[in-house]
Motif scaffolding. Structure first.
Motif, PDB file in Angstrom:
ATOM      1  N   SER A  71      23.906   9.622  13.489  1.00 57.60           N
ATOM      2  CA  SER A  71      25.438   9.504  13.223  1.00 57.60           C
ATOM      3  C   SER A  71      26.271   8.019  14.904  1.00 57.60           C
ATOM      4  O   SER A  71      26.985   8.283  14.407  1.00 57.60           O
ATOM      5  N   MET A  72      24.933   7.988  15.095  1.00 61.98           N
ATOM      6  CA  MET A  72      25.583   6.667  15.608  1.00 61.98           C
ATOM      7  C   MET A  72      25.120   5.203  14.813  1.00 61.98           C
ATOM      8  O   MET A  72      25.539   3.726  15.604  1.00 61.98           O
ATOM      9  N   VAL A  96      10.731  23.378  19.105  1.00 61.84           N
ATOM     10  CA  VAL A  96      10.744  22.412  18.772  1.00 61.84           C
ATOM     11  C   VAL A  96      11.272  21.765  18.182  1.00 61.84           C
ATOM     12  O   VAL A  96      12.455  20.765  17.868  1.00 61.84           O
ATOM     13  N   TRP A  97      11.366  22.007  16.512  1.00 62.90           N
ATOM     14  CA  TRP A  97      12.104  21.687  14.979  1.00 62.90           C
ATOM     15  C   TRP A  97      13.919  21.341  15.907  1.00 62.90           C
ATOM     16  O   TRP A  97      14.414  20.698  15.605  1.00 62.90           O
ATOM     17  N   ILE A  98      14.273  22.481  16.397  1.00 60.64           N
ATOM     18  CA  ILE A  98      15.775  22.659  16.889  1.00 60.64           C
ATOM     19  C   ILE A  98      15.655  21.421  16.917  1.00 60.64           C
ATOM     20  O   ILE A  98      16.745  20.966  17.719  1.00 60.64           O
ATOM     21  N   GLY A  99      15.202  20.513  18.490  1.00 63.89           N
ATOM     22  CA  GLY A  99      15.854  19.996  19.444  1.00 63.89           C
ATOM     23  C   GLY A  99      15.052  18.664  18.333  1.00 63.89           C
ATOM     24  O   GLY A  99      15.726  17.794  18.809  1.00 63.89           O
ATOM     25  N   GLY A 100      14.218  19.381  18.049  1.00 68.72           N
ATOM     26  CA  GLY A 100      13.856  17.334  16.245  1.00 68.72           C
ATOM     27  C   GLY A 100      14.781  16.758  16.176  1.00 68.72           C
ATOM     28  O   GLY A 100      15.347  15.790  15.614  1.00 68.72           O
ATOM     29  N   VAL A 101      15.629  17.909  15.209  1.00 69.10           N
ATOM     30  CA  VAL A 101      16.402  17.984  14.616  1.00 69.10           C
ATOM     31  C   VAL A 101      18.066  17.554  15.473  1.00 69.10           C
ATOM     32  O   VAL A 101      19.101  16.643  14.506  1.00 69.10           O
ATOM     33  N   LEU A 102      18.512  18.375  16.213  1.00 65.22           N
ATOM     34  CA  LEU A 102      18.781  17.500  16.987  1.00 65.22           C
ATOM     35  C   LEU A 102      19.400  15.973  17.594  1.00 65.22           C
ATOM     36  O   LEU A 102      20.224  15.349  17.726  1.00 65.22           O
ATOM     37  N   VAL A 103      17.995  15.762  18.257  1.00 64.05           N
ATOM     38  CA  VAL A 103      17.657  15.049  18.157  1.00 64.05           C
ATOM     39  C   VAL A 103      17.785  13.256  17.133  1.00 64.05           C
ATOM     40  O   VAL A 103      18.763  12.203  16.923  1.00 64.05           O
TER      41      VAL A 103
END
Length: 113
Positions: free
Chosen positions: A111-112, A98-105
């Motif tokens: 970056s946007m 879940v944390w990795i998903g949150g970091v990627l999001v």
């Protein structure tokens, strides 16, 4: 690279981890949680970064730490919820996913801008 300075960084970080585990084992897990959640490690990282790289890089680190604290909060909430249903090690693995998903999001969102 100054090896003694690097060793000092490892010793400081290790002292924090040992301190948390000793407090949890001998005093109260709640107080260990306070130390674990305290901004001690981030403050030390900010100070070392400032000393090595200057104000601009330290400022960028502070801003990044602010934004990436959100996935860390989601990690803790996920771990708490998963630990009620699964083994602790499975819960940690799930919370890290879940944390990795949150970091990627969060990284994508940053970056946007």
């Amino acid at each position: 690279m100054d090896y003694l300075y690097t060793l000092l960084k490892f010793i400081v970080a290790g002292c924090i981890i040992v301190g948390v585990t000793l407090i949890v084992q001998h005093i109260d897990p709640r107080y260990g949680g306070i130390l674990a959640a305290a901004p001690i490690t981030t403050t030390i990282a900010f100070l070392f970064t400032y000393a090595e790289s200057g104000t601009n890089v330290a400022h960028q680190l502070v801003l990044g730490s602010f934004y990436f604290a959100i996935p860390s909060l989601i990690f803790l909430a996920s771990l708490y919820l998963l630990a009620e249903r699964f083994s602790f090690l499975s819960s940690i693995c799930g919370a890290y996913l879940v944390w990795i998903g949150g970091v990627l999001v969060m990284n994508r969102a940053m970056s946007m801008t």
